[in-house]
Enzyme design. Structure first.
Site, mmCIF file in Angstrom:
data_model
loop_
_atom_site.group_PDB
_atom_site.id
_atom_site.type_symbol
_atom_site.label_atom_id
_atom_site.label_comp_id
_atom_site.label_asym_id
_atom_site.label_seq_id
_atom_site.Cartn_x
_atom_site.Cartn_y
_atom_site.Cartn_z
ATOM 1 C CG ASP A 167 -8.328 -3.659 7.037
ATOM 2 O OD1 ASP A 167 -8.549 -4.716 6.415
ATOM 3 O OD2 ASP A 167 -7.255 -3.656 7.638
ATOM 4 N N GLY A 192 -10.002 3.425 -8.652
ATOM 5 C CA GLY A 192 -11.198 3.150 -9.256
ATOM 6 C C GLY A 192 -11.522 2.534 -10.594
ATOM 7 C CG ASP A 246 -5.625 -4.798 -8.831
ATOM 8 O OD1 ASP A 246 -4.729 -5.618 -9.083
ATOM 9 O OD2 ASP A 246 -5.654 -3.697 -9.395
ATOM 10 C CE LYS A 296 -2.339 -6.346 -7.362
ATOM 11 N NZ LYS A 296 -2.036 -5.624 -8.407
ATOM 12 C CG ASP A 347 -8.470 0.956 -1.566
ATOM 13 O OD1 ASP A 347 -8.379 0.237 -2.587
ATOM 14 O OD2 ASP A 347 -7.670 1.471 -0.905
ATOM 15 C CD1 TRP A 356 -8.979 -2.958 -12.180
ATOM 16 C CD2 TRP A 356 -9.489 -4.651 -11.163
ATOM 17 N NE1 TRP A 356 -7.880 -3.984 -12.247
ATOM 18 C CE2 TRP A 356 -8.370 -5.049 -11.848
ATOM 19 C CE3 TRP A 356 -10.228 -5.754 -10.403
ATOM 20 C CZ2 TRP A 356 -7.543 -6.228 -11.468
ATOM 21 C CZ3 TRP A 356 -9.398 -7.034 -10.115
ATOM 22 C CH2 TRP A 356 -8.222 -7.182 -10.774
HETATM 23 C C1 LIG Z 1 -3.363 -1.895 -7.171
HETATM 24 S S1 LIG Z 1 -4.406 -0.750 -5.819
HETATM 25 C C2 LIG Z 1 -5.860 -1.069 -6.811
HETATM 26 C C3 LIG Z 1 -6.207 -0.752 -8.110
HETATM 27 C C4 LIG Z 1 -7.789 -0.692 -8.699
HETATM 28 N N1 LIG Z 1 -8.103 -2.074 -8.909
HETATM 29 C C5 LIG Z 1 -7.888 -0.053 -9.793
HETATM 30 O O1 LIG Z 1 -7.976 -0.456 -11.005
HETATM 31 O O2 LIG Z 1 -8.009 1.331 -9.749
HETATM 32 C C6 LIG Z 1 -4.593 -1.725 -4.467
HETATM 33 C C7 LIG Z 1 -5.634 -1.085 -3.594
HETATM 34 O O3 LIG Z 1 -5.628 -2.189 -2.357
HETATM 35 C C8 LIG Z 1 -5.939 -1.361 -1.428
HETATM 36 N N2 LIG Z 1 -5.603 -2.113 0.022
HETATM 37 C C9 LIG Z 1 -4.683 -2.962 0.403
HETATM 38 N N3 LIG Z 1 -4.708 -3.578 1.521
HETATM 39 C C10 LIG Z 1 -6.235 -3.297 1.671
HETATM 40 C C11 LIG Z 1 -7.005 -3.657 2.955
HETATM 41 N N4 LIG Z 1 -6.949 -4.292 3.752
HETATM 42 N N5 LIG Z 1 -8.557 -3.150 2.772
HETATM 43 C C12 LIG Z 1 -8.765 -2.336 1.617
HETATM 44 N N6 LIG Z 1 -8.034 -2.061 0.933
HETATM 45 C C13 LIG Z 1 -6.733 -2.505 0.598
HETATM 46 C C14 LIG Z 1 -4.730 -0.280 -1.372
HETATM 47 O O4 LIG Z 1 -5.199 0.554 -0.684
HETATM 48 C C15 LIG Z 1 -4.945 -0.153 -2.948
HETATM 49 O O5 LIG Z 1 -5.681 1.309 -3.149
#
Ligand SMILES: C[S@@+](CC[C@H](N)C(=O)[O-])C[C@H]1O[C@@H](n2cnc3c(N)ncnc32)[C@H](O)[C@@H]1O
Length: 235
Positions: A123, A85, A148, A188, A107, A87
């Site tokens: 998802d 969280g 991200d 990203k 997420d 961002w």
């Molecule tokens: C690098 S983290 C994000 C960090 C966030 N921007 C922050 O500042 O706290 C990447 C996130 O992408 C989520 N993610 C990956 N594939 C996903 C999907 N298909 N649907 C939803 N979330 C996804 C992961 O669960 C993970 O929590």
């Protein structure tokens, strides 16, 4: 919001840890030792703790926003892959400052609640999540979609790259569905083969497309961000 500049590589936070913290001897694997050592000596990790941000990633978004001034009070924003969280915290501080905006975070993992933020667990490719977004928006278009998202890494670089690229493509599709004219997309990406086709897709739909690598994104990491501004249409 604390207006302190977020260029930590060039300010006092970077030098405040002059001598590297040493790890106690343990039976940890080499890679986990490297990870812990990097966390202990990372000025963004300690500054995130001081400022109450849930992730060091918050600084990546702060730095991108400092440069491009993306977020404004009252905006409607979707954050894909929002957990834990960091961002969301950065965006909410800005868009809810004078008049209330709308912020939706999605997420696969749990994200602790935040005031004035709608958090959905699931998802981003799931129809049910898309209909929940539609319900919250109630016909409103959005000013920005940020992603991200990263897939769990396998250690096999081409596979990891492909999986993150597929997430980026899904994020772009969502952006095209929900953005209003002139809206922006930030996502990203990993340096590698599929980049040019993604840039081509974005160039068709946005007036300006750039690659962005904020200082808070580790130099040695293949991670960067693609920023697309001034949405034209769905193609
Ligand atoms: C690098 S983290 C994000 C960090 C966030 N921007 C922050 O500042 O706290 C990447 C996130 O992408 C989520 N993610 C990956 N594939 C996903 C999907 N298909 N649907 C939803 N979330 C996804 C992961 O669960 C993970 O929590």
């Amino acid at each position: 919001m604390n207006k302190k500049k977020v260029d930590l590589h060039k300010n006092k936070f970077a030098s405040s840890r002059s001598s590297k913290q040493k790890l106690k001897k343990s039976k940890r694997t080499e890679s986990s030792k490297r990870w812990i050592s990097r966390q202990l000596n990372d000025p963004y990790v300690s500054e995130a703790q001081k400022r109450g941000y849930r992730s060091r990633s918050a600084f990546k978004l702060l730095q991108i926003n400092e440069k491009f001034n993306l977020f404004k009070s009252g905006m409607v924003i979707i954050d894909l892959g929002c957990a834990p969280g960091g961002w969301l915290q950065v965006i909410s501080e800005i868009i809810n400052k004078n008049k209330k905006g709308i912020l939706i975070g999605i997420d696969l993992l749990d994200t602790d609640i935040l005031p004035n933020v709608e958090i959905l667990k699931g998802d981003i490719n799931d129809e049910n999540i898309l209909s929940q977004i539609n319900k919250i928006l109630n016909g409103k278009k959005v000013n920005g979609v940020v992603s991200d998202m990263a897939a769990d890494t396998t250690g096999h670089r081409p596979t990891d790259h492909l999986r993150t690229t597929m997430l980026l493509e899904s994020a772009i599709d969502i952006a095209k569905d929900f953005l209003n004219e002139d809206g922006f997309f930030l996502g990203k990406c990993f340096k590698g083969g599929a980049e040019s086709s993604i840039l081509e897709t974005l160039n068709k739909s946005f007036k300006v497309v750039k690659h962005v690598k904020p200082d808070a994104s580790r130099k040695e990491s293949v991670e960067s961000y693609v920023l697309a501004m001034h949405y034209k249409n769905k193609t």
